[in-house]
Motif scaffolding. Structure first.
Motif, PDB file in Angstrom:
ATOM      1  N   THR A  76       0.657  -1.676   0.206  1.00  0.00           N
ATOM      2  CA  THR A  76      -0.289   0.192   0.219  1.00  0.00           C
ATOM      3  C   THR A  76       0.164   1.238   0.206  1.00  0.00           C
ATOM      4  O   THR A  76       2.191   1.599   0.431  1.00  0.00           O
ATOM      5  CB  THR A  76      -0.811  -0.346   1.667  1.00  0.00           C
ATOM      6  N   VAL A  77      -0.143   2.077  -0.540  1.00  0.00           N
ATOM      7  CA  VAL A  77       1.162   3.208  -0.901  1.00  0.00           C
ATOM      8  C   VAL A  77       0.046   4.590  -0.845  1.00  0.00           C
ATOM      9  O   VAL A  77      -1.480   4.158  -0.768  1.00  0.00           O
ATOM     10  CB  VAL A  77       1.900   3.767  -1.866  1.00  0.00           C
ATOM     11  N   ASN A  78       0.547   5.843   0.102  1.00  0.00           N
ATOM     12  CA  ASN A  78      -0.815   6.586  -0.257  1.00  0.00           C
ATOM     13  C   ASN A  78      -1.208   7.759  -0.998  1.00  0.00           C
ATOM     14  O   ASN A  78      -1.740   8.471  -0.702  1.00  0.00           O
ATOM     15  CB  ASN A  78      -0.484   7.442   1.593  1.00  0.00           C
ATOM     16  N   ASN A  79       0.140   8.012  -1.471  1.00  0.00           N
ATOM     17  CA  ASN A  79       0.235   8.500  -3.252  1.00  0.00           C
ATOM     18  C   ASN A  79       0.750   8.636  -4.250  1.00  0.00           C
ATOM     19  O   ASN A  79       1.819   7.420  -3.769  1.00  0.00           O
ATOM     20  CB  ASN A  79      -0.503  10.341  -2.918  1.00  0.00           C
ATOM     21  N   VAL A  80       0.675   8.756  -4.894  1.00  0.00           N
ATOM     22  CA  VAL A  80       1.529   8.311  -6.482  1.00  0.00           C
ATOM     23  C   VAL A  80       2.859   8.984  -6.447  1.00  0.00           C
ATOM     24  O   VAL A  80       3.648   8.493  -6.833  1.00  0.00           O
ATOM     25  CB  VAL A  80       0.555   9.262  -7.618  1.00  0.00           C
ATOM     26  N   ASP A  81       2.871  10.204  -5.843  1.00  0.00           N
ATOM     27  CA  ASP A  81       4.641  10.487  -5.254  1.00  0.00           C
ATOM     28  C   ASP A  81       5.143   9.615  -4.227  1.00  0.00           C
ATOM     29  O   ASP A  81       6.837   8.975  -5.084  1.00  0.00           O
ATOM     30  CB  ASP A  81       4.660  11.253  -4.467  1.00  0.00           C
ATOM     31  N   ALA A  89       4.927   5.975  -4.596  1.00  0.00           N
ATOM     32  CA  ALA A  89       4.598   5.234  -5.750  1.00  0.00           C
ATOM     33  C   ALA A  89       5.776   5.452  -6.608  1.00  0.00           C
ATOM     34  O   ALA A  89       6.432   4.563  -6.372  1.00  0.00           O
ATOM     35  CB  ALA A  89       3.604   5.085  -6.493  1.00  0.00           C
ATOM     36  N   ILE A  90       5.692   6.498  -6.925  1.00  0.00           N
ATOM     37  CA  ILE A  90       6.604   6.659  -7.751  1.00  0.00           C
ATOM     38  C   ILE A  90       8.371   6.818  -7.487  1.00  0.00           C
ATOM     39  O   ILE A  90       9.113   6.598  -8.095  1.00  0.00           O
ATOM     40  CB  ILE A  90       6.568   8.132  -8.022  1.00  0.00           C
ATOM     41  N   ALA A  91       8.517   7.566  -6.096  1.00  0.00           N
ATOM     42  CA  ALA A  91       9.567   7.087  -4.921  1.00  0.00           C
ATOM     43  C   ALA A  91      10.191   6.026  -4.620  1.00  0.00           C
ATOM     44  O   ALA A  91      10.799   4.999  -4.697  1.00  0.00           O
ATOM     45  CB  ALA A  91       9.163   7.109  -3.886  1.00  0.00           C
ATOM     46  N   PHE A  92       8.768   4.890  -4.621  1.00  0.00           N
ATOM     47  CA  PHE A  92       8.932   3.399  -4.007  1.00  0.00           C
ATOM     48  C   PHE A  92       9.675   2.475  -5.050  1.00  0.00           C
ATOM     49  O   PHE A  92      10.633   2.073  -5.487  1.00  0.00           O
ATOM     50  CB  PHE A  92       8.023   2.307  -3.815  1.00  0.00           C
ATOM     51  N   ILE A  93       8.631   2.838  -6.902  1.00  0.00           N
ATOM     52  CA  ILE A  93       9.886   2.400  -8.183  1.00  0.00           C
ATOM     53  C   ILE A  93      11.144   2.522  -7.947  1.00  0.00           C
ATOM     54  O   ILE A  93      11.815   1.693  -8.901  1.00  0.00           O
ATOM     55  CB  ILE A  93       9.105   2.434  -9.088  1.00  0.00           C
ATOM     56  N   ASN A  94      11.076   4.244  -8.380  1.00  0.00           N
ATOM     57  CA  ASN A  94      12.381   4.905  -8.884  1.00  0.00           C
ATOM     58  C   ASN A  94      14.138   4.149  -7.802  1.00  0.00           C
ATOM     59  O   ASN A  94      15.404   4.490  -7.542  1.00  0.00           O
ATOM     60  CB  ASN A  94      12.548   6.091  -8.489  1.00  0.00           C
ATOM     61  N   LYS A  95      13.022   3.220  -6.291  1.00  0.00           N
ATOM     62  CA  LYS A  95      14.433   2.952  -5.366  1.00  0.00           C
ATOM     63  C   LYS A  95      14.642   1.124  -5.846  1.00  0.00           C
ATOM     64  O   LYS A  95      16.096   0.722  -5.279  1.00  0.00           O
ATOM     65  CB  LYS A  95      13.548   2.694  -4.057  1.00  0.00           C
ATOM     66  N   GLN A  96      13.747   0.722  -6.426  1.00  0.00           N
ATOM     67  CA  GLN A  96      14.661  -0.318  -7.176  1.00  0.00           C
ATOM     68  C   GLN A  96      15.073  -0.480  -8.706  1.00  0.00           C
ATOM     69  O   GLN A  96      15.822   0.843  -9.126  1.00  0.00           O
ATOM     70  CB  GLN A  96      13.311  -1.279  -7.425  1.00  0.00           C
ATOM     71  N   GLU A  97      15.514  -1.615  -8.921  1.00  0.00           N
ATOM     72  CA  GLU A  97      16.434  -1.472  -9.969  1.00  0.00           C
ATOM     73  C   GLU A  97      15.416  -1.369 -10.768  1.00  0.00           C
ATOM     74  O   GLU A  97      13.695  -1.525 -11.533  1.00  0.00           O
ATOM     75  CB  GLU A  97      16.651  -2.752 -10.682  1.00  0.00           C
ATOM     76  N   LYS A  98      16.300  -0.805 -12.125  1.00  0.00           N
ATOM     77  CA  LYS A  98      14.776  -0.566 -13.728  1.00  0.00           C
ATOM     78  C   LYS A  98      14.255  -1.356 -13.999  1.00  0.00           C
ATOM     79  O   LYS A  98      14.299  -2.644 -14.242  1.00  0.00           O
ATOM     80  CB  LYS A  98      15.730  -0.173 -14.784  1.00  0.00           C
ATOM     81  N   PRO A  99      12.815  -1.910 -14.148  1.00  0.00           N
ATOM     82  CA  PRO A  99      12.352  -2.597 -14.252  1.00  0.00           C
ATOM     83  C   PRO A  99      12.324  -2.918 -16.183  1.00  0.00           C
ATOM     84  O   PRO A  99      11.870  -1.884 -16.446  1.00  0.00           O
ATOM     85  CB  PRO A  99      10.925  -2.934 -13.574  1.00  0.00           C
ATOM     86  N   LEU A 100      11.535  -4.717 -16.355  1.00  0.00           N
ATOM     87  CA  LEU A 100      11.289  -3.684 -18.160  1.00  0.00           C
ATOM     88  C   LEU A 100       9.757  -3.456 -18.044  1.00  0.00           C
ATOM     89  O   LEU A 100       9.906  -3.459 -19.127  1.00  0.00           O
ATOM     90  CB  LEU A 100      11.112  -5.706 -17.842  1.00  0.00           C
ATOM     91  N   CYS A 101       8.848  -3.656 -17.651  1.00  0.00           N
ATOM     92  CA  CYS A 101       8.220  -2.992 -17.513  1.00  0.00           C
ATOM     93  C   CYS A 101       7.139  -2.236 -16.280  1.00  0.00           C
ATOM     94  O   CYS A 101       7.514  -2.801 -15.015  1.00  0.00           O
ATOM     95  CB  CYS A 101       6.656  -4.084 -17.850  1.00  0.00           C
ATOM     96  N   VAL A 102       6.567  -1.055 -16.656  1.00  0.00           N
ATOM     97  CA  VAL A 102       5.675  -0.620 -15.905  1.00  0.00           C
ATOM     98  C   VAL A 102       4.212  -0.702 -15.423  1.00  0.00           C
ATOM     99  O   VAL A 102       4.004   0.219 -16.565  1.00  0.00           O
ATOM    100  CB  VAL A 102       6.288   0.854 -15.462  1.00  0.00           C
ATOM    101  N   TYR A 103       3.276  -0.404 -14.980  1.00  0.00           N
ATOM    102  CA  TYR A 103       1.702  -0.279 -15.116  1.00  0.00           C
ATOM    103  C   TYR A 103       1.090   0.359 -14.479  1.00  0.00           C
ATOM    104  O   TYR A 103       2.136   0.383 -12.980  1.00  0.00           O
ATOM    105  CB  TYR A 103       1.069  -1.493 -15.030  1.00  0.00           C
TER     106      TYR A 103
END
Length: 435
Positions: free
Chosen positions: A308-313, A315-329
């Motif tokens: 769970t996340v509280n907002n889109v910010d 979510a974006i921060a969480f994604i950018n902490k990880q390795e670059k994925p093959l896909c983002v949905y």
């Protein structure tokens, strides 16, 4: 510039390869690892802030390159002369003009290059063949013209290392953790259907399936309930008996998935396993945290963690902490949310309000970036991947009365004429082809 990178005696003696020189006669400046880390961090912050996405920013950087070459021509020429005994004529014509022309050509074409390409909708049929990978490095060392590999990151790394020994080019499409953001403003029923189909088809054995959900906290309960309903609709009350649900390809993948499944989060639905059948029920995990085992390793099976996340910010921060994925949905009715996920994250591909389909479009290139691979394929892009663009120039022996300007002995007058005739105009695509 051409030639090998040179290191001063002091840096050679101290085993460093980070020496850089500013101007001729000035002492070497050493970039230490901590400084490199800081520079990289600053560059990433600038990129994530969106500054580099603007045409004006990119043009300004290219124009700065042109100014640097013009204002510091003497410094480049003097350095090349001292280091390589390179004549001024060759330094300007074969080094500086080439770089300047690249920058000017980019300035002239940047607007067109940055335009999105709209293509027809056309689905591509495909087959996937799974095979053992233990012998791949040995096979790769046979030196193919090109190696195309689809698999996980560890295997892809071994393939790339083996290919590098024979300088064989590679295209790598590698699996990873594909994030899926579910916004509070979305059609929950349709979202659940599309995510469930993408995650659990082929028993979850897909590199392009959503790996985990980042769900807005206000709709998490509704989404999980909708996903449960979808699994019953797709596979019945017992997926094991469903003719629409598959099995794991081998025991290694089965055991790896089972072990992480039981050590992460809370099972909201599914969780049943039968080793003799290599069966793992479609499983949804809730109360998952970033530190759980399932979030630390790649999963090639029918398990869908929900965070769970509280907002889109967030979510974006969480994604950018990880390795670059093959896909983002991303699932949302809000076009601003979709644009932010698309522009503020880096991935091999992106799809809004659906999953996997972007990897099936023959007119779209598909491939990874960073840890998710290199190169792309599909349609014309597959043709280009397995082709070499050979440069061919067909000339005659005419106009020697002009081309003689490039020959030694070098004179300043000839250099002036060569510079005038060879340099691209910032307002024109063409320059003198006679030379």
């Amino acid at each position: 510039m051409s030639g090998k990178t040179r290191v001063c005696y002091s840096c050679q003696r101290n085993g460093r390869l980070t020496c850089r020189r500013t101007r001729l006669g000035e002492p070497c400046l050493k970039t230490y690892p901590l400084e490199c880390e800081g520079l990289l961090r600053r560059a990433r912050v600038t990129f994530q802030a969106g500054h580099t996405l603007k045409e004006s920013f990119r043009v300004a950087q290219l124009e700065a390159v042109v100014r640097m070459l013009e204002e510091h021509e003497r410094d480049f020429v003097d350095a090349l002369g001292k280091d390589l005994h390179k004549p001024r004529f060759e330094a300007v014509v074969s080094e500086l003009i080439l770089v300047k022309n690249e920058a000017l050509y980019a300035i002239n074409n940047l607007k067109k290059w940055m335009q999105p390409q709209h293509v027809e909708r056309n689905l591509e049929c495909f087959h996937v063949i799974l095979a053992g990978t233990r012998d791949f490095p040995e096979v790769v060392e046979l030196k193919f013209d090109h190696v195309f590999f689809t698999g996980n990151r560890s295997e892809g790394t071994r393939i790339a290392q083996a290919a590098a020994r024979t300088l064989t080019p590679v295209t790598l499409i590698l699996g990873g953790k594909n994030p899926c953001y579910v916004d509070q403003d979305c059609d929950i029923a349709t979202t659940a259907q599309r995510i469930a189909w993408a995650r659990f088809h082929n028993a979850g054995q897909s590199l392009v399936a959503p790996f985990y959900i980042l769900c807005h906290t206000t709709v998490t309960a509704r989404l999980v309930q909708a996903l449960k309903c979808c699994l019953t609709q797709f596979y019945g009350s017992d997926p094991r008996e469903s003719s629409s649900y598959g099995r794991m390809v081998n025991l290694d993948i089965f055991n790896r998935t089972k072990n992480m499944l039981w050590r992460s989060g809370k099972v909201a639905v599914g969780g049943q396993v039968i080793e003799a059948e290599k069966y793992i029920a479609p499983t949804i995990l809730t109360e998952v945290t970033e530190s759980d085992p399932i979030m630390q390793q790649d999963i090639f099976g029918p398990v869908l963690p929900v965070l769970t996340v509280n907002n889109v910010d967030e979510a974006i921060a969480f994604i950018n902490k990880q390795e670059k994925p093959l896909c983002v949905y991303a699932y949302s009715r809000n076009s601003k949310v979709i644009r932010r996920l698309m522009s503020e994250t880096s991935s091999g591909s992106f799809c809004s309000n659906d999953s996997i389909l972007q990897s099936l479009m023959v007119a779209l290139p598909f491939g990874g970036v960073g840890a998710s691979g290199m190169g792309s394929y599909h349609g014309r892009y597959s043709f280009d991947t397995f082709s070499h663009r050979k440069s061919c120039l067909l000339r005659s022996t005419r106009f020697e009365c002009v081309t003689y300007l490039r020959y030694p002995p070098y004179e300043d007058r000839n250099l002036s004429l060569m510079t005038w005739a060879s340099t691209l105009s910032q307002k024109s695509q063409g320059w003198c082809h006679i030379l």
